[in-house]
Design a protein around this motif. Structure first.
Motif, short mmCIF file in Angstrom:
data_model
loop_
_atom_site.label_atom_id
_atom_site.label_comp_id
_atom_site.label_asym_id
_atom_site.label_seq_id
_atom_site.Cartn_x
_atom_site.Cartn_y
_atom_site.Cartn_z
N LYS A 103 0.84 -1.19 0.00
CA LYS A 103 0.00 0.00 0.00
C LYS A 103 0.87 1.25 0.00
CE LYS A 103 -3.77 -2.04 2.64
NZ LYS A 103 -4.57 -1.96 3.86
N ASN A 104 0.30 2.36 -0.44
CA ASN A 104 0.94 3.68 -0.38
C ASN A 104 2.33 3.70 -1.03
OD1 ASN A 104 -1.29 4.77 0.93
ND2 ASN A 104 -0.46 4.22 2.95
N HIS A 105 2.37 3.43 -2.31
CA HIS A 105 3.62 3.38 -3.06
C HIS A 105 4.39 4.69 -2.95
CE1 HIS A 105 6.15 3.45 -6.71
NE2 HIS A 105 6.25 2.15 -6.50
N THR A 106 3.69 5.82 -3.08
CA THR A 106 4.35 7.12 -3.05
C THR A 106 4.98 7.38 -1.68
OG1 THR A 106 2.76 7.95 -4.66
CG2 THR A 106 4.04 9.59 -3.44
N PHE A 107 4.27 7.07 -0.61
CA PHE A 107 4.81 7.26 0.73
C PHE A 107 6.07 6.41 0.92
CE2 PHE A 107 5.12 6.19 5.25
CZ PHE A 107 5.12 7.47 5.81
N CYS A 108 6.02 5.17 0.46
CA CYS A 108 7.19 4.29 0.59
C CYS A 108 8.37 4.82 -0.20
CB CYS A 108 6.84 2.88 0.12
SG CYS A 108 5.65 2.03 1.19
N MET A 109 8.10 5.37 -1.38
CA MET A 109 9.17 5.94 -2.20
C MET A 109 9.77 7.17 -1.51
SD MET A 109 10.89 5.54 -5.01
CE MET A 109 9.98 4.70 -6.28
N VAL A 110 8.93 8.03 -0.96
CA VAL A 110 9.42 9.22 -0.27
C VAL A 110 10.27 8.82 0.94
CG1 VAL A 110 8.70 11.22 1.12
CG2 VAL A 110 7.60 10.74 -1.08
N MET A 111 9.82 7.85 1.70
CA MET A 111 10.59 7.42 2.87
C MET A 111 11.89 6.74 2.46
SD MET A 111 9.27 8.66 5.46
CE MET A 111 10.49 7.96 6.54
N ALA A 112 11.89 6.07 1.31
CA ALA A 112 13.13 5.47 0.80
C ALA A 112 14.15 6.56 0.49
CB ALA A 112 12.85 4.62 -0.43
N VAL A 113 13.68 7.65 -0.11
CA VAL A 113 14.58 8.76 -0.43
C VAL A 113 15.07 9.43 0.86
CG1 VAL A 113 14.70 11.05 -1.50
CG2 VAL A 113 13.58 9.16 -2.71
N ILE A 114 14.18 9.63 1.82
CA ILE A 114 14.58 10.25 3.09
C ILE A 114 15.57 9.37 3.83
CG2 ILE A 114 13.73 10.90 5.39
CD1 ILE A 114 11.21 11.95 3.99
#
Length: 145
Positions: A103-114
């Protein structure tokens, strides 16, 4: 004779990678929460300086005022650092849960970058998470076009 690696389908391999990455996000969240406890010494030192400045009967009024200001600053900065670490830890925990639930692909991508900014463990985890999340088969698991 076929091995287990040959019989796995790409979908199950992606699910395995997402589950593993989710677990590592939880571990990094725990480490971030633990690291967030270290500024408690700044808060304690600021509290001691504040109390010593207020309770101290004798002394220069300017020095007492400086002690109060320094105590408050130490407590404020330490508290802000603790809160920042704990918010990041909570977001990493959520990201790990979302990775496991697809779930929440964008959130996971943002947290991966952070997490890439947290060298060296977060950098490795962030890069591997990004590499997995950009796969078309993983995007389909998340329901992203």
């Amino acid at each position: 004779m076929s091995t287990e690696a040959e019989t796995t389908t790409p979908g199950s391999e992606d699910e395995y990678h997402l589950d593993l990455l989710g677990t590592f996000h939880w571990i990094l969240a725990g480490l971030a929460a633990l690291a967030g406890l270290f500024p408690i010494f700044h808060v304690l030192f600021g509290f001691i300086a504040l109390v010593a400045s207020i309770v101290g009967v004798e002394g220069d009024p300017e020095a007492r005022g400086l002690g109060v200001v320094m105590g408050i600053m130490f407590m404020l900065i330490g508290t802000l650092i603790i809160i920042t670490f704990w918010v990041i830890a909570f977001c990493l925990y959520l990201s790990g849960s979302y990775l496991k639930a697809h779930k929440n692909h964008t959130f996971c991508m943002v947290m991966a970058v952070i997490s890439c900014f947290s060298f060296p463990l977060g950098t490795a985890l962030g890069v591997f998470t990004i590499l997995v999340l950009v796969r078309p088969s993983v995007r389909k698991l998340f329901g992203v076009a």
